[in-house]
Design an enzyme around this catalytic site. Structure first.
Site, PDB file in Angstrom:
ATOM      1  CB  CYS A 180     -18.249   0.310 -21.837  1.00 55.04           C
ATOM      2  SG  CYS A 180     -17.262  -1.173 -21.746  1.00 55.04           S
ATOM      3  NE  ARG A 203     -18.739   5.888 -20.013  1.00 55.27           N
ATOM      4  CZ  ARG A 203     -19.008   6.275 -18.787  1.00 55.27           C
ATOM      5  NH1 ARG A 203     -18.887   7.528 -18.462  1.00 55.27           N
ATOM      6  NH2 ARG A 203     -19.382   5.414 -17.873  1.00 55.27           N
ATOM      7  CD1 TRP A 236     -10.532   0.461 -20.920  1.00 56.82           C
ATOM      8  CD2 TRP A 236     -11.484  -0.881 -19.403  1.00 56.82           C
ATOM      9  NE1 TRP A 236      -9.594   0.188 -19.958  1.00 56.82           N
ATOM     10  CE2 TRP A 236     -10.145  -0.627 -19.026  1.00 56.82           C
ATOM     11  CE3 TRP A 236     -12.272  -1.709 -18.596  1.00 56.82           C
ATOM     12  CZ2 TRP A 236      -9.584  -1.168 -17.866  1.00 56.82           C
ATOM     13  CZ3 TRP A 236     -11.705  -2.244 -17.449  1.00 56.82           C
ATOM     14  CH2 TRP A 236     -10.384  -1.974 -17.095  1.00 56.82           C
ATOM     15  CG  ASN A 261     -20.485   0.992 -18.627  1.00 57.86           C
ATOM     16  OD1 ASN A 261     -19.445   0.405 -18.329  1.00 57.86           O
ATOM     17  ND2 ASN A 261     -20.790   2.182 -18.140  1.00 57.86           N
ATOM     18  N   GLY A 262     -20.316  -2.438 -17.803  1.00 56.64           N
ATOM     19  CA  GLY A 262     -20.309  -3.037 -16.471  1.00 56.64           C
ATOM     20  C   GLY A 262     -19.994  -4.514 -16.544  1.00 56.64           C
ATOM     21  CD  GLU A 292      -1.315  13.132 -10.627  1.00 54.15           C
ATOM     22  OE1 GLU A 292      -1.576  12.070 -10.063  1.00 54.15           O
ATOM     23  OE2 GLU A 292      -1.901  13.495 -11.666  1.00 54.15           O
ATOM     24  CE  LYS A 350      -1.456  12.168 -14.833  1.00 55.01           C
ATOM     25  NZ  LYS A 350      -2.579  12.343 -13.997  1.00 55.01           N
ATOM     26  CD  GLU A 371      -2.453   8.266 -15.882  1.00 56.70           C
ATOM     27  OE1 GLU A 371      -3.600   7.946 -15.620  1.00 56.70           O
ATOM     28  OE2 GLU A 371      -2.052   9.448 -15.763  1.00 56.70           O
ATOM     29  CG  HIS A 416      15.653   2.904   3.865  1.00 56.13           C
ATOM     30  ND1 HIS A 416      16.512   2.385   4.815  1.00 56.13           N
ATOM     31  CD2 HIS A 416      15.291   4.128   4.310  1.00 56.13           C
ATOM     32  CE1 HIS A 416      16.636   3.246   5.807  1.00 56.13           C
ATOM     33  NE2 HIS A 416      15.913   4.320   5.516  1.00 56.13           N
ATOM     34  CE  LYS A 423     -10.804  12.455 -17.562  1.00 52.91           C
ATOM     35  NZ  LYS A 423      -9.516  12.314 -16.908  1.00 52.91           N
TER      36      LYS A 423
HETATM   37  C1  G6P Z   1      -8.963   6.432 -13.831  1.00 53.48           C
HETATM   38  C2  G6P Z   1      -8.500   7.669 -14.550  1.00 53.48           C
HETATM   39  C3  G6P Z   1      -7.676   8.532 -13.605  1.00 53.48           C
HETATM   40  C4  G6P Z   1      -8.474   8.866 -12.353  1.00 53.48           C
HETATM   41  C5  G6P Z   1      -9.009   7.600 -11.674  1.00 53.48           C
HETATM   42  C6  G6P Z   1     -10.009   7.934 -10.603  1.00 53.48           C
HETATM   43  O1  G6P Z   1      -7.882   5.630 -13.525  1.00 53.48           O
HETATM   44  O2  G6P Z   1      -7.732   7.326 -15.683  1.00 53.48           O
HETATM   45  O3  G6P Z   1      -7.316   9.733 -14.259  1.00 53.48           O
HETATM   46  O4  G6P Z   1      -7.668   9.565 -11.454  1.00 53.48           O
HETATM   47  O5  G6P Z   1      -9.674   6.778 -12.627  1.00 53.48           O
HETATM   48  O6  G6P Z   1     -11.121   8.526 -11.204  1.00 53.48           O
HETATM   49  P1  G6P Z   1     -12.081   9.574 -10.519  1.00 53.48           P
HETATM   50  O7  G6P Z   1     -13.043   9.945 -11.603  1.00 53.48           O
HETATM   51  O8  G6P Z   1     -12.739   8.865  -9.376  1.00 53.48           O
HETATM   52  O9  G6P Z   1     -11.250  10.727 -10.060  1.00 53.48           O
END
Ligand code: G6P
Length: 608
Positions: free
Chosen positions: A2, A27, A75, A100-101, A482, A486, A489, A505, A603
């Site tokens: 948010c 956000r 969000w 926010n929260g 990773e 990606k 996501e 396995h 994010k």
């Molecule tokens: C969210 C973001 C990710 C990020 C993660 C941790 O899930 O979408 O891209 O890796 O948070 O965030 P940070 O800011 O702690 O790296």
């Protein structure tokens, strides 16, 4: 999670709030809303499901103007994305609140307010704050005193901004667990979840501290600490360029950020290595003395940052430093045994991830020798609350899928490895080689970016698929994780990563001609083992997509591959990340998904 923005000025602040929301959209973006106090002293509110653009469209049909207002991009936590749940929330025509929260005691507050006759119109936890404020103002309190009494009743993590039709000169705000900054202007002042939202208006900021409340008026800002006492907080000048958050010539932020990697990696190394030597002085005295005492490392992080920690574990153990890595949301709720001389390391792009922050706070009672954060945002909570910080210099990362933050985190971790390697007695020649490998990294990344067109072609093989498997061994296992993260996501293709040796396995049962399998093949000691695992995939008809070192001889019957040149062993995991980022990007483009703002994600995750 948010975004909040607010302004009190002597001009129409609607465009400032909309631009702020646009900049905060990373956000959260499932709904947005704005509340402006108009010249007749009424609060005009417009809310809309979807992105800020749809709010803007609504506002074009129904323009509102005023000199004081608050706005929000959401969000969802409590209550589905719907107009009735979008912020600002109001109590009738009274106070407007953006939040926010999470308010943990919202259920009991709601019952109490319903008993008093307040009518709820949303499913959110936030609406209780609007009614509590209306109730407190009704008792004759001014807005700021009412706010102080209301905040005392809230349990949870939040940042808040409140405006009232009866108060033409102030917004009141509070910070407890979620970030909030006050932007200072001339005869006008602003508030926002981060500085980026306000960079077009001001470069001067007050970063509110935990438990702070602020009374933000046109001619001044008064901050109160958690006890309600007036306090002075420093005014910080931001050096960030307001255009740092523009897309430039790129179609998406994610692509821009992928292509920025050689530059931001070089920036992260700047002043820290020189002529084959690590310049440890650049870490600062406190970091050096903490590293002198470090015999073990505990890494805590979330998401992509956690993957960076997983790669680093291989690097630390290589030089004889025992290293554990765990996701913050698990670590913080279990009992853990801390060995002597262990350094607590957090990794975070934003520095605001709620679970990581809570783990750091919990670590203080656990007997660590100290805490170090690897972070991209200097003013963030993690930086302020850690003993020492090693900053990545990736610049603002806007795409929700993290790219340049990840590779710069790996660079910072490599610097830490070098600093500890010297203490572990690694010889000077070896250290010089490792420094040189870091030095060569930006150039090697440049070369890999030139594969973009070929990767775009490779992506054609993915767009129609529903699943994908990523394989890797050693430090390339977290790189596979990773790569899979990606892809899921941003393209919504189900992707899993496995250590290649574990294939037999279980996951091998999934492999058939419909299953693309992606693997990085660096020229490293595990190469032969990985190639055998890939034979197992081919024997089941799985389709291989490989990124390999040009020295690697691939003897498989059918595969697509791209070769990478002259990649150094220690930095190879960083370089091989780049083609995987590009692959996901191009698959997402083909699928037509929202690359920069994938569904359901945000994010900065400031809720647990
Ligand atoms: C969210 C973001 C990710 C990020 C993660 C941790 O899930 O979408 O891209 O890796 O948070 O965030 P940070 O800011 O702690 O790296």
């Amino acid at each position: 999670m948010c975004g909040i923005v607010g302004a009190v000025a002597r001009r129409n602040i609607t465009p400032i709030l909309i631009e702020g929301l646009r900049r905060l959209e990373y956000r959260g973006y499932d709904s947005a809303g704005i509340a402006i106090r108009d010249s007749a002293g009424r609060i005009q509110r417009i809310r809309s499901v979807g992105k800020v653009a749809s709010l803007q469209q609504r506002m074009e049909e129904n323009p509102i103007e005023g000199e004081l207002g608050i706005a929000h991009t959401r969000w969802a936590t409590h209550g589905m994305p719907a107009e009735r749940n979008a912020h600002p929330h109001m109590s009738g025509e009274q106070v407007a609140v953006v939040h926010n929260g999470i308010i943990e005691n919202h259920a009991e507050l709601r019952e109490e307010l319903i008993a008093k006759g307040y009518r709820f119109t949303s499913d959110t936890d936030t609406e209780v704050i609007a009614h509590l404020m209306a109730d407190a103002v009704k008792d004759g309190n001014d807005l700021c005193n009412a706010f102080k009494s209301v905040v005392k009743r809230l349990v949870g993590a939040y940042s808040l901004a409140v405006a009232s039709p009866d108060d033409p000169d102030r917004i009141v705000v509070a910070r407890a667990g979620s970030p909030l900054v006050v932007g200072l202007g001339d005869g006008e002042n602003f508030v926002a979840s981060d500085v980026f939202a306000l960079l077009t208006e001001t470069q001067r900021f007050i970063f509110l501290e935990e438990g702070d409340l602020a009374d933000v008026r046109r001619e001044g800002v008064q901050v109160f600490d958690s006890e309600g006492n007036p306090v002075e907080r420093p005014v910080v000048s931001s050096k960030l360029n307001p255009t740092a958050t523009d897309k430039g010539p790129y179609r998406h932020y994610m692509l821009k950020e992928i292509f920025e990697q050689p530059a931001v990696v070089a920036e992260t190394l700047e002043g820290r290595i020189h002529k084959g030597r690590l310049l440890e002085e650049s870490f600062g005295y406190e970091t050096k003395s903490l590293l002198d005492r470090t015999k073990r490392i505990q890494i805590i992080a979330c998401g992509t940052s956690y993957h960076a920690g997983m790669v680093a574990r291989y690097w630390f153990e290589e030089i004889g430093i025992p290293c554990n890595v765990e996701v913050a949301s698990e670590y913080r709720y279990r009992k853990s045994v801390v060995s002597p001389d262990t350094l607590f390391v957090t990794i975070s792009q934003s520095g605001e991830t709620a679970d990581t922050l809570a783990a750091l706070r919990g670590s203080r009672q656990q007997g660590y020798i100290g805490s170090l954060v690897i972070c991209n945002v200097p003013e963030s909570s993690l930086v302020r609350e850690s003993d020492v910080a090693l900053m990545t210099r990736a610049g603002p990362e806007i795409g929700v899928a993290s790219t340049k933050a990840f590779t710069t985190q790996l660079v910072a971790l490599r610097l830490l490895v070098l600093a500890l390697a010297r203490r572990q007695g690694v010889d000077a020649e070896q250290l010089n080689t490792w420094v040189e490998e870091l030095h060569a990294l930006p150039r090697q990344m440049e070369v890999v970016l030139k594969l973009n067109d070929q990767i775009e072609e490779m992506a054609q093989g993915f767009a129609e698929r529903s699943h994908a498997l990523f394989l890797g061994r050693g430090p390339f296992y977290p790189i596979a994780l990773e790569g899979a993260l990606k892809l899921k996501e941003i393209s919504y293709i189900h992707a899993e990563a496995y250590p290649a040796g574990e294939l037999k396995h279980g996951p091998l049962a999934l492999v058939d001609a419909e299953m693309p399998v992606v693997c990085a093949l660096p020229d490293d000691p595990l190469l032969e083992k990985v190639l055998s695992n890939l034979q197992e995939v081919r024997a089941r008809g799985g389709e291989l997509f490989l990124f390999s070192d040009k020295r690697v001889k691939i003897e498989l019957d059918n595969y697509q591959s791209l070769t990478l040149d002259d990649i150094c062993p220690t930095t190879a995991p960083i370089v091989y990340t780049v083609p995987l980022q590009l692959l996901s990007y191009h698959v997402a483009l083909l699928k037509g998904t929202d690359v920069d703002q994938p569904r359901n994600l945000a994010k900065s995750v400031t809720v647990e």
